[in-house]
Design an enzyme around this catalytic site. Structure first.
Site, PDB file in Angstrom:
ATOM      1  N   VAL A   2       0.863  -1.179   0.000  1.00 60.39           N
ATOM      2  CA  VAL A   2       0.000   0.000   0.000  1.00 60.39           C
ATOM      3  C   VAL A   2       0.899   1.228   0.000  1.00 60.39           C
ATOM      4  O   VAL A   2       1.845   1.314   0.789  1.00 60.39           O
ATOM      5  CB  VAL A   2      -0.920   0.018   1.233  1.00 60.39           C
ATOM      6  N   CYS A   3       0.624   2.148  -0.906  1.00 63.90           N
ATOM      7  CA  CYS A   3       1.334   3.418  -0.957  1.00 63.90           C
ATOM      8  C   CYS A   3       2.843   3.182  -1.065  1.00 63.90           C
ATOM      9  O   CYS A   3       3.292   2.392  -1.892  1.00 63.90           O
ATOM     10  CB  CYS A   3       0.965   4.238   0.285  1.00 63.90           C
ATOM     11  N   THR A   4       3.640   3.819  -0.208  1.00 60.69           N
ATOM     12  CA  THR A   4       5.093   3.715  -0.328  1.00 60.69           C
ATOM     13  C   THR A   4       5.647   2.419   0.237  1.00 60.69           C
ATOM     14  O   THR A   4       6.868   2.242   0.294  1.00 60.69           O
ATOM     15  CB  THR A   4       5.778   4.907   0.378  1.00 60.69           C
TER      16      THR A   4
END
Length: 320
Positions: free
Chosen positions: A104-106
């Site tokens: 998720v995300c970074t």
């Protein structure tokens, strides 16, 4: 029903919503089905972690004690920028054994550091896409989608995209009705496809600095059915068409025509997703004039006709 284990990795500087968003989705599936997922959170040594917002999360255990897992989920956050080498080593050693690997995300930065993204198409938060591509040239980074599936690997963009991806995984595991019920409970939409852009047209383009151009941007959004030629917009900004076109592109990064195209198709998509309005009425409201003109725009931009887009992505009510 097969119960799938989900292990969520925790670390100092993790983004709390990257954790809780997907966890709420998987937990909702378990609540509805009775035994869809076995959810666990773990930090390296089992100690509590401090999130990027200052919250403290207490894990269920230590990563070093974790057994086999079906879905390994790696969230993002500030802690991915200078990751703990021991965490990267653990991912390098254990992540390849998971049946499904999710970021998720970074969180994608942690997977990349462990060499787990090489040769794969991935996405991450738009602010780090260039950094990921430069730092790991063997990774194919696509900055546009909200999530990307590449075999057993699934990567997503910022915070809410983690919820979108989790819903897509639940739908894959247990069907649309279960996923849609969870989406309704969380008051989110089960319709955002992975290839939906991370940004709206207004966010993709920069906001103009000068008031006449900025006012034109807002006016376009509210008057899509009006004359939006360069000449008409230039007159509204009290500039010559040539000066207006040059200034608009310099300040927004898009030509006036390209900006109008993006806003129109975005509005049409929203009406197809959120309303039962007919295609003829939507094409008129968005400034296309005719259904055929809107159809051509959809096929050119999205690769699908409006009717098919609505069939695939309009949220349907759940019947009990």
């Amino acid at each position: 029903m097969t119960q799938r284990s989900v292990l969520v990795v925790l670390f100092d500087g993790v983004q709390s919503l990257d954790v809780t968003g997907p966890v709420e989705v998987f937990a909702g599936a378990s609540h509805l089905t009775g035994a869809a997922y076995e959810l666990r959170t773990a930090s390296l040594d089992g100690a509590p972690v401090r999130t990027s917002s200052g919250l403290t999360l207490v894990p269920d255990g230590a990563l070093t004690d974790a057994g086999p897992v079906h879905t390994l989920l790696v969230p993002g956050g500030e802690g991915t920028r200078t990751p703990d080498p021991a965490l990267v080593d653990w991912l390098r050693d254990r992540a390849p054994h998971a049946e499904r690997l999710v970021s998720v995300c970074t969180g994608a930065l942690l997977l990349a550091a462990a060499g787990l993204l090489d040769g794969h198409r991935v996405t991450t938060h738009w602010t780090v896409c260039d950094h990921l591509a430069r730092s790991h040239p063997a990774v194919e980074v696509d900055p546009d989608p909200i999530f990307v599936r590449d075999g057993r690997l699934a990567t997503s963009a910022g915070v809410t995209a983690g919820i979108d991806l989790a819903l897509a995984l639940v739908e894959e595991d247990h069907g649309r009705d279960i996923a849609l019920t969870i989406a309704r409970h969380l008051v989110v939409f089960l319709r955002r496809p992975g290839n939906q852009a991370q940004f709206s047209a207004q966010l993709t383009a920069q906001t103009a600095r000068r008031e006449p151009l900025r006012e034109v941007q807002h006016w376009i959004t509210e008057h899509l059915e009006d004359d939006l030629t360069v000449e008409a917009l230039a007159a509204r900004a009290r500039l010559s068409p040539r000066h207006f076109a040059r200034a608009f592109q310099a300040e927004t990064g898009l030509t006036p025509g390209r900006y109008v195209d993006r806003v129109r198709i975005e509005h049409a998509r929203r009406l197809l997703e959120d309303t039962t309005d007919g295609v003829t009425g939507i094409s008129r409201a968005c400034g296309y004039g005719t259904p055929e003109a809107m159809r051509r725009a959809f096929i050119k931009t999205l690769g699908t006709a409006p009717a098919e887009y609505r069939r695939r992505f309009r949220a349907r009510p759940v019947t009990h």
